[in-house]
Design an enzyme around this catalytic site. Structure first.
Site, PDB file in Angstrom:
ATOM      1  N   ASN A   9       0.877  -1.174   0.000  1.00  0.00           N
ATOM      2  CA  ASN A   9       0.000   0.000   0.000  1.00  0.00           C
ATOM      3  C   ASN A   9       0.912   1.221   0.000  1.00  0.00           C
ATOM      4  OD1 ASN A   9      -1.765   2.070   0.472  1.00  0.00           O
ATOM      5  ND2 ASN A   9      -2.363   1.405   2.539  1.00  0.00           N
ATOM      6  N   TRP A  10       1.034   1.828  -1.161  1.00  0.00           N
ATOM      7  CA  TRP A  10       1.954   2.970  -1.279  1.00  0.00           C
ATOM      8  C   TRP A  10       1.450   4.197  -0.522  1.00  0.00           C
ATOM      9  CZ3 TRP A  10       3.805   3.376  -7.120  1.00  0.00           C
ATOM     10  CH2 TRP A  10       4.541   2.236  -7.444  1.00  0.00           C
ATOM     11  N   LYS A  11       0.166   4.203  -0.174  1.00  0.00           N
ATOM     12  CA  LYS A  11      -0.453   5.387   0.441  1.00  0.00           C
ATOM     13  C   LYS A  11      -0.222   6.602  -0.468  1.00  0.00           C
ATOM     14  CE  LYS A  11      -0.095   3.163   4.884  1.00  0.00           C
ATOM     15  NZ  LYS A  11      -0.058   3.260   6.321  1.00  0.00           N
ATOM     16  N   HIS A  95      -9.451   1.193   5.026  1.00  0.00           N
ATOM     17  CA  HIS A  95      -8.170   1.401   5.704  1.00  0.00           C
ATOM     18  C   HIS A  95      -8.399   2.356   6.875  1.00  0.00           C
ATOM     19  CE1 HIS A  95      -4.068   2.557   6.570  1.00  0.00           C
ATOM     20  NE2 HIS A  95      -3.687   1.464   5.934  1.00  0.00           N
ATOM     21  N   GLU A  97      -6.783   4.742   7.930  1.00  0.00           N
ATOM     22  CA  GLU A  97      -6.551   6.160   7.613  1.00  0.00           C
ATOM     23  C   GLU A  97      -7.773   6.771   6.928  1.00  0.00           C
ATOM     24  OE1 GLU A  97      -2.850   5.493   5.593  1.00  0.00           O
ATOM     25  OE2 GLU A  97      -1.946   4.910   7.503  1.00  0.00           O
ATOM     26  N   GLU A 166      -5.292  -4.792  10.589  1.00  0.00           N
ATOM     27  CA  GLU A 166      -4.250  -3.785  10.796  1.00  0.00           C
ATOM     28  C   GLU A 166      -4.532  -3.029  12.095  1.00  0.00           C
ATOM     29  OE1 GLU A 166      -2.276  -2.607   6.785  1.00  0.00           O
ATOM     30  OE2 GLU A 166      -3.929  -1.252   7.170  1.00  0.00           O
ATOM     31  N   GLY A 172       2.745   2.303  10.827  1.00  0.00           N
ATOM     32  CA  GLY A 172       3.737   3.371  10.678  1.00  0.00           C
ATOM     33  C   GLY A 172       4.439   3.744  11.972  1.00  0.00           C
ATOM     34  N   SER A 208       3.592  -2.131  10.353  1.00  0.00           N
ATOM     35  CA  SER A 208       5.044  -2.207  10.590  1.00  0.00           C
ATOM     36  C   SER A 208       5.633  -3.569  10.233  1.00  0.00           C
ATOM     37  CB  SER A 208       5.367  -1.822  12.041  1.00  0.00           C
ATOM     38  OG  SER A 208       4.992  -0.476  12.282  1.00  0.00           O
ATOM     39  N   GLY A 229       2.876  -1.144   4.250  1.00  0.00           N
ATOM     40  CA  GLY A 229       2.920   0.286   3.972  1.00  0.00           C
ATOM     41  C   GLY A 229       4.326   0.740   3.638  1.00  0.00           C
ATOM     42  N   GLY A 230       4.992   1.355   4.596  1.00  0.00           N
ATOM     43  CA  GLY A 230       6.306   1.958   4.383  1.00  0.00           C
ATOM     44  C   GLY A 230       7.304   1.054   3.672  1.00  0.00           C
TER      45      GLY A 230
HETATM   46  P1  13P Z   1       3.145   0.374   7.691  1.00  0.00           P
HETATM   47  O1  13P Z   1       3.628  -0.931   7.078  1.00  0.00           O
HETATM   48  O2  13P Z   1       3.880   1.558   7.176  1.00  0.00           O
HETATM   49  O3  13P Z   1       3.074   0.282   9.173  1.00  0.00           O
HETATM   50  O4  13P Z   1       1.640   0.573   7.177  1.00  0.00           O
HETATM   51  C1  13P Z   1       0.752  -0.474   7.263  1.00  0.00           C
HETATM   52  C2  13P Z   1      -0.451  -0.119   6.484  1.00  0.00           C
HETATM   53  O5  13P Z   1      -1.213   0.757   6.853  1.00  0.00           O
HETATM   54  C3  13P Z   1      -0.696  -0.844   5.225  1.00  0.00           C
HETATM   55  O6  13P Z   1      -1.968  -0.596   4.741  1.00  0.00           O
END
Ligand code: 13P
Length: 244
Positions: A9-11, A95, A97, A166, A172, A208, A229-230
């Site tokens: 997930n590049w966000k 998600h 967010e 999640e 993050g 994470s 994510g990251g």
């Molecule tokens: P991180 O891997 O950066 O913690 O993010 C997880 C995430 O929200 C994937 O959708």
């Protein structure tokens, strides 16, 4: 099917040049393995770029959200039919967010999942508790409430979903759920899915995930892969997670 799946997930990250480099490194580095799928969910404007770069590869792509509406006066929204035109196999819905910053309610998330599935796109439905909810002992009731809203909305189509757990406090933050904590919630989700006739849905863990903790997480019985994510923004890290 309960396949192994790792989704990046590049966000809201990327740019044409950076994406080209990342997609190039992913395609040259990934060798598809039977029974294991890898996908990246990119910002809407980059779907065409992802499609062009990945179409001839084993790597799939998708979006990070989708409208619950089919068409019309919904400024800023993108429909599932539009995602289909860009070859999306996946759309993330719910998600944390989106829930936190954009007010996506359980009902909206369910409607988005339904819209994706109706268009032939696999909805990756996210559930997860906040730190306050975990500390209050309500993790199970929160994730089941979120899952139930999706199951109600998609009804008989539930086996076509992917579900991602999640924990909000692990996103993050560098603070990953332990494999035991994750497995415990996954087992609860699996039980509910089974009762809905969808026991074979792939259940991903997100929060994470890194190359050095992916293996122990993915080794647990009910964890079928990850939503990353990251670490999905660095090809070597993401590929190492996919290989785990
Ligand atoms: P991180 O891997 O950066 O913690 O993010 C997880 C995430 O929200 C994937 O959708």
């Amino acid at each position: 099917m309960r396949g192994k799946l790792v989704v990046g997930n590049w966000k809201m990250n990327g740019g044409l040049a950076a994406n080209a480099a990342l997609l190039g490194e992913l395609t040259s580095g990934w060798i598809g393995t039977q029974g294991r799928e890898v996908a990246v969910c990119v910002p809407y404007p980059y779907l065409m770029q992802a499609q062009a770069a990945l179409a001839a590869t084993p790597i799939a792509w998708g979006a990070q959200d989708v409208s619950e509406h089919a068409a019309g006066a919904y400024t800023g929204e993108v429909s599932a039919a539009m995602l289909v035109e860009f070859g999306c196999r996946y759309a993330i819905v719910g998600h944390s967010e989106r829930r936190q910053h954009f007010g996506d309610t359980d009902e909206v998330v369910g409607a988005k999942a339904r819209a994706a599935l109706a268009a032939g796109i696999t909805a990756i439905a996210c559930v997860g508790e906040t730190l306050a909810e975990r500390e209050a002992g309500t993790t199970e009731s929160v994730v089941l409430r979120q899952l139930d809203a999706v199951l109600r909305a998609v009804a008989g189509e539930a086996p076509k979903l992917v579900v991602a757990y999640e924990p909000v406090w692990a996103i993050g933050t560098g603070r990953t759920a332990t494999p035991e904590q994750a497995q415990e919630v996954h087992a609860t989700l699996r039980q509910r899915l089974r009762a809905a006739g969808a026991g074979t849905v792939s259940l991903l863990y997100g929060g994470s995930v890194k190359a050095d903790n992916a293996k122990t997480l993915f080794a647990r019985e009910d964890i079928d892969g990850g939503l990353i994510g990251g670490a999905s923004l660095k090809a070597s890290e993401f590929l190492a997670i996919a290989r785990a």
